[in-house]
Motif scaffolding. Structure first.
Motif, PDB file in Angstrom:
ATOM      1  N   MET A 111       0.834  -1.209   0.000  1.00 32.81           N
ATOM      2  CA  MET A 111       0.000   0.000   0.000  1.00 32.81           C
ATOM      3  C   MET A 111       0.864   1.253   0.000  1.00 32.81           C
ATOM      4  SD  MET A 111      -2.981  -1.202   2.568  1.00 32.81           S
ATOM      5  CE  MET A 111      -3.562   0.450   2.858  1.00 32.81           C
ATOM      6  N   ASN A 112       2.045   1.130   0.550  1.00 32.78           N
ATOM      7  CA  ASN A 112       2.968   2.256   0.601  1.00 32.78           C
ATOM      8  C   ASN A 112       3.770   2.419  -0.699  1.00 32.78           C
ATOM      9  OD1 ASN A 112       5.933   3.297   1.816  1.00 32.78           O
ATOM     10  ND2 ASN A 112       4.124   4.305   2.662  1.00 32.78           N
ATOM     11  N   LYS A 161       7.591   0.376  10.743  1.00 30.28           N
ATOM     12  CA  LYS A 161       6.946   1.662  11.009  1.00 30.28           C
ATOM     13  C   LYS A 161       5.497   1.646  10.493  1.00 30.28           C
ATOM     14  CE  LYS A 161       7.553   6.583  10.087  1.00 30.28           C
ATOM     15  NZ  LYS A 161       8.280   7.577   9.291  1.00 30.28           N
ATOM     16  N   LEU A 162       5.335   1.111   9.286  1.00 28.13           N
ATOM     17  CA  LEU A 162       3.994   1.060   8.694  1.00 28.13           C
ATOM     18  C   LEU A 162       3.073   0.152   9.511  1.00 28.13           C
ATOM     19  CD1 LEU A 162       5.039   0.853   4.941  1.00 28.13           C
ATOM     20  CD2 LEU A 162       3.967   2.812   6.074  1.00 28.13           C
ATOM     21  N   GLN A 165       2.051   1.946  12.542  1.00 30.24           N
ATOM     22  CA  GLN A 165       1.002   2.936  12.237  1.00 30.24           C
ATOM     23  C   GLN A 165      -0.370   2.274  12.139  1.00 30.24           C
ATOM     24  OE1 GLN A 165       2.342   4.804   8.616  1.00 30.24           O
ATOM     25  NE2 GLN A 165       3.778   6.176   9.659  1.00 30.24           N
TER      26      GLN A 165
HETATM   27  C1  LIG Z   1       5.107   5.456   2.943  1.00 28.83           C
HETATM   28  O1  LIG Z   1       5.406   5.404   4.311  1.00 28.83           O
HETATM   29  C2  LIG Z   1       6.201   6.471   4.795  1.00 28.83           C
HETATM   30  C3  LIG Z   1       6.544   6.176   6.229  1.00 28.83           C
HETATM   31  O2  LIG Z   1       5.400   6.128   7.042  1.00 28.83           O
HETATM   32  C4  LIG Z   1       5.450   7.777   4.583  1.00 28.83           C
HETATM   33  O3  LIG Z   1       6.268   8.850   5.002  1.00 28.83           O
HETATM   34  C5  LIG Z   1       5.085   7.927   3.119  1.00 28.83           C
HETATM   35  O4  LIG Z   1       4.292   9.073   2.938  1.00 28.83           O
HETATM   36  C6  LIG Z   1       4.319   6.710   2.618  1.00 28.83           C
HETATM   37  N1  LIG Z   1       4.069   6.851   1.196  1.00 28.83           N
HETATM   38  C7  LIG Z   1       2.914   6.517   0.629  1.00 28.83           C
HETATM   39  C8  LIG Z   1       2.850   6.707  -0.843  1.00 28.83           C
HETATM   40  O5  LIG Z   1       1.971   6.083   1.251  1.00 28.83           O
END
Ligand SMILES: *[C@@H]1O[C@H](CO)[C@@H](O)[C@H](O)[C@H]1NC(C)=O
Ligand SMILES: CC(=O)N[C@H]1CO[C@H](CO)[C@@H](O)[C@@H]1O
Length: 231
Positions: A111-112, A161-162, A165
């Motif tokens: 998702m990230n 970290k994710l 969260q």
């Molecule tokens: C991915 O995770 C990082 C760390 O929490 C965050 O700073 C970043 O905005 C995220 N990117 C997306 C595209 O979700």
């Protein structure tokens, strides 16, 4: 676009009386590959359909936000995600946003890392082996994403970290969640909303949306409850 929505809805509603099983070979002509979720999946065209015609513009009203707190291996979660949430989103994504809050694996990293995370997660959850299918599903829907980079996210600090969260977001739920899948509508969870989401998320999203009625929500809505997967 309106015509397309109507077409999708029509095919969707008409398919309810047919059988629900997917056959191994594709029985649709190419012109119909994007006409329903079943056709798109059966013909291996889901990615194409998502990238072209399912990427629709937003309607003016605030989208209905559907939150799903779930564990990637829980059978009830898999069922809800693959047979309710994803098909509803395909039909209603112009009035609906999805907030997936998975617990426990690569899905948070995906998702990230890619905009195609929802189709990849759908692909994983509808596979026999959720974990083993992750790499293949990623290759299909997001071929430019290197699996090594997903793995280094999963095993590294960003993955932790994710996950943290997501755990915090889950712990912040009010009322606290008692089971999974746990559904919120515009951030709110009640037993009534949960039951309605389980019975027909499609009807719930249509009735919750405050903006101008869209074609997909019109007319035949009540027939939707006989859609075979929801029985
Ligand atoms: C991915 O995770 C990082 C760390 O929490 C965050 O700073 C970043 O905005 C995220 N990117 C997306 C595209 O979700
Ligand atoms: C497969 C499919 O339905 N493709 C259509 C997607 O939308 C464009 C225009 O928006 C059509 O030209 C395609 O035929």
């Amino acid at each position: 676009m309106k015509a397309l929505l109507l077409l999708i809805l029509t095919v969707w509603l008409n398919s309810q009386s047919g059988d629900c099983s997917l056959s191994s070979s594709c029985s649709y002509p190419p012109s119909q590959w994007c006409s329903s979720l079943e056709a798109a999946v059966e013909c291996g065209a889901l990615k194409h359909c998502l990238q072209s015609n399912f990427t629709r513009s937003r309607q003016p009203g605030d989208p209905v936000e559907v939150g799903l707190y779930y564990e990637s291996l829980c059978p009830g979660c898999r069922l809800f995600l693959t047979e309710m949430l994803f098909p509803t989103w395909l039909l209603l994504n112009e009035i609906m946003s999805v907030n997936l809050v998975p617990y426990g694996n690569a899905q948070t990293c995906l998702m990230n890392m890619t905009k195609m995370a929802f189709p990849i997660i759908f692909c994983m959850e509808s596979s026999t082996d959720v974990i083993k299918s992750a790499q293949t599903c990623t290759q299909v829907y997001s071929p430019e994403l290197k699996w090594d980079s997903v793995m280094s996210c999963v095993k590294g600090d960003i993955g932790n970290k994710l996950m943290h969260q997501n755990a915090q977001q889950t712990q912040a739920l009010n009322p606290p969640h008692e089971y999974v899948p746990w559904v919120t509508i515009n951030g709110v969870h009640t037993e009534d909303l949960q039951n309605k989401a389980m019975a027909s998320l499609f009807s719930l999203v249509c009735s919750t949306y405050k903006g101008p009625k869209i074609a997909a929500c019109g007319g035949n809505q009540k027939n939707y409850k006989t859609y075979c997967h929801n029985e």
